[in-house]
Design an enzyme around this catalytic site. Structure first.
Site, PDB file in Angstrom:
ATOM      1  CB  CYS A 160      -0.865  -0.101   1.175  1.00 37.64           C
ATOM      2  SG  CYS A 160      -2.019  -1.412   1.253  1.00 37.64           S
ATOM      3  CG  HIS A 292      -2.301   4.295   5.107  1.00 39.52           C
ATOM      4  ND1 HIS A 292      -1.993   4.091   3.700  1.00 39.52           N
ATOM      5  CD2 HIS A 292      -2.447   3.079   5.395  1.00 39.52           C
ATOM      6  CE1 HIS A 292      -1.952   2.793   3.224  1.00 39.52           C
ATOM      7  NE2 HIS A 292      -2.189   2.136   4.337  1.00 39.52           N
ATOM      8  CD  GLU A 303      -2.897   7.518   8.843  1.00 40.46           C
ATOM      9  OE1 GLU A 303      -3.689   6.637   8.716  1.00 40.46           O
ATOM     10  OE2 GLU A 303      -2.411   8.375   8.082  1.00 40.46           O
ATOM     11  CE  LYS A 322      -5.590   4.027   1.358  1.00 38.66           C
ATOM     12  NZ  LYS A 322      -4.767   5.118   1.743  1.00 38.66           N
ATOM     13  CG  HIS A 327      -6.331   0.791   0.488  1.00 37.32           C
ATOM     14  ND1 HIS A 327      -5.190   1.189  -0.356  1.00 37.32           N
ATOM     15  CD2 HIS A 327      -5.939   0.206   1.424  1.00 37.32           C
ATOM     16  CE1 HIS A 327      -4.104   1.087   0.278  1.00 37.32           C
ATOM     17  NE2 HIS A 327      -4.563   0.475   1.472  1.00 37.32           N
ATOM     18  CG  PHE A 386      -0.448  -5.612   4.649  1.00 40.93           C
ATOM     19  CD1 PHE A 386      -1.074  -4.798   5.838  1.00 40.93           C
ATOM     20  CD2 PHE A 386      -1.294  -6.684   4.374  1.00 40.93           C
ATOM     21  CE1 PHE A 386      -2.461  -5.351   6.295  1.00 40.93           C
ATOM     22  CE2 PHE A 386      -2.402  -6.869   4.591  1.00 40.93           C
ATOM     23  CZ  PHE A 386      -2.994  -6.150   5.662  1.00 40.93           C
TER      24      PHE A 386
END
Lengths: 399, 89
Positions: A160, A292, A303, A322, A327, A386
């Site tokens: 990502c 994010h 976050e 998003k 995403h 990830f």
């Protein structure tokens, strides 16, 4: 040190097939998430996503080229052409130009179609072009071929965070003098049966909507698309009279070196601080954070804690776009970079949709529901992937 | 399938994830206390679905898990029983 500026933008995503349409969607707070329409979507448990709608590749690419172009490459080529046109790049850049594109999955649909042919349909052979179609560098290489860019060209893959890494590395190459102009961003085309089936197993997809930082959020919603930015040495852009849209002023990248999926540790904090330091900015200079903000329980809490640690109680307004474009995994940072550039051009911060109310564990100033008219000097754009890989970009207003 | 058989299968699946002998997993044991992390939980649920041919309504983003209680071995067994019954019904 050479400054690096943004002189062109291009995109294909669930909201629109170009930048003007995407800007309008961000202004109007439109959501591109809808029921999935691809083959066998009815066999999935999670059936929503931000697909690129009404995409007609046969109208955009010569028939002879299409067998070589997985959708991940089609999206990148369309976005790249728009960005190059906006930047007004006409001459042959040759070795002074390059491409770095992020993708997490590459040509997933080509893998799926080919396995289906030999395993499910019992065929004995697949297209001879499968390998050049599905390779992760296909989007970057096709862009270099199309625009005659013969300098540094490569793909980066960091889940990502891929597009943020691509943009940050391209900026560093220009600073270092390895290129004058770089096309950078990301492309992803993961919305097919196998792509979503793989995500379902992790139990992090939302069944209803993407609600970043909201109470009642149930996870992330995958999107498709591409975003390409023209990054250029400021002196090169000024010399040719290009319009400077914004400055890409800083980049910070770190690794958690902890868990393969769970966010944690100080990696996100260090990446934000590194991006600020690289840009010569203080936390108080930042007027907006494009988070994010995946809409998962774990990301949004981690976050929020990281933002509060860096910015304290004076944290700037935060949103996650998003909830509009989905995403888009390896492309998402590029779509979000486009939202950041628009925010600087139009003095309007894009919103987070689907917000039902604050989560006490995400005590931030969330721009919920509609865009906020504010003039800001600088912006951070976060990507936390990830694998524990963190990549943060800092944008500054054009002078 | 009897409750005892389901319980034995659930414990076997958890034991494989936790790298523990089945004898160390009591029916009233708490899953968190056993040390199962989030990926281990996703893998255990996958194994339950494959073993019993059921679909477990579990979303990692809902900590209270209204649809499927994954907090103790007993509750998992009860949940699996219900899902098997619903499938038969």
């Amino acid at each position: 040190m050479r400054r690096v500026v943004v002189t062109g933008l291009g995109t294909v995503n669930a909201l629109a097939h170009d930048v003007p349409g995407t800007f309008a969607a961000f202004r109007e707070a439109r959501c591109g998430i809808e029921p999935l329409t691809f083959r066998e979507a009815e066999r999935l448990t999670m059936r929503i996503g931000a697909e690129v709608r009404d995409w007609r590749p046969e109208d955009r690419f010569p028939a002879k080229d299409l067998p070589l172009l997985d959708p991940v490459t089609q999206f990148a080529l369309a976005a790249g052409a728009e960005a190059v046109a906006m930047a007004g790049l006409t001459g042959d850049l040759g070795p002074r130009g390059g491409v770095i594109l992020g993708t997490a999955g590459g040509g997933i649909r080509t893998w799926e179609d080919s396995y289906r042919a030999v395993h499910a349909e019992g065929k004995t052979r697949v297209s001879p072009l499968v390998v050049p179609r599905l390779m992760h560098n296909a989007p970057a290489s096709h862009l270099s071929i199309r625009h005659g860019l013969t300098g540094p060209v490569l793909a980066v893959s960091s889940a990502c965070a891929s597009a943020n890494h691509a943009l940050g590395l391209a900026m560093q190459l220009i600073r270092a003098g390895a290129a004058e102009v770089m096309l950078a961003g990301g492309s992803e085309a993961m919305l097919c049966f196998g792509g979503v089936k793989a995500w379902e197993g992790l139990r992090v997809l939302a069944p209803d909507a993407c609600r970043p930082f909201s109470r009642g959020r149930k996870g992330l919603v995958i999107g498709d698309g591409a975003g390409v930015l023209v990054l250029e040495a400021e002196d090169h852009a000024r010399a040719r009279g290009a319009r400077v849209l914004a400055e890409l002023a800083g980049f910070g990248m770190t690794a958690d070196a902890a868990d393969i999926v769970a966010p944690g540790g100080d990696g996100a904090v260090r990446a934000m601080r590194a991006a600020l330091a690289d840009a010569g900015l203080e936390p108080r200079d930042i007027g907006y954070i494009n988070a994010h903000g995946t809409g998962t329980l774990a990301n949004d809490r981690a976050e929020s804690a990281a933002i509060l640690e860096v910015f304290g109680r004076q944290a700037p307004p935060v949103s996650s776009t998003k909830a509009m474009h989905g995403h888009a995994i390896g492309a998402t940072g590029a779509l979000e970079a486009i939202a950041c550039v628009q925010a600087l051009i139009e003095d309007r911060l894009p919103p987070t949709l689907g917000f039902l109310g604050p989560d006490p564990e995400c005590p931030l100033d969330i721009i919920a529901g509609r865009a906020r008219q504010v003039r800001v000097q600088a912006i951070l754009s976060n990507a936390f992937a990830f694998g524990g890989l963190n990549a943060v970009l800092a944008f500054r207003r054009a002078e | 399938m009897t409750r005892a058989e389901i319980e034995a299968a659930v414990i076997e699946i958890l034991a494989r994830q936790l790298l523990l002998p089945v004898s160390e997993i009591a029916p009233d044991a708490g899953i968190e206390a056993l040390g199962l992390d989030s990926l281990g939980k996703a893998e255990a649920i996958f194994a339950l679905e494959e073993r019993f041919d059921i679909s477990v309504p579990f979303n990692a983003n809902e900590p209270d898990q209204p649809d499927f209680d994954f907090s103790t071995v007993d509750r998992i067994v009860r949940g699996v029983e219900e899902l098997i019954a619903r499938k038969a019904g």
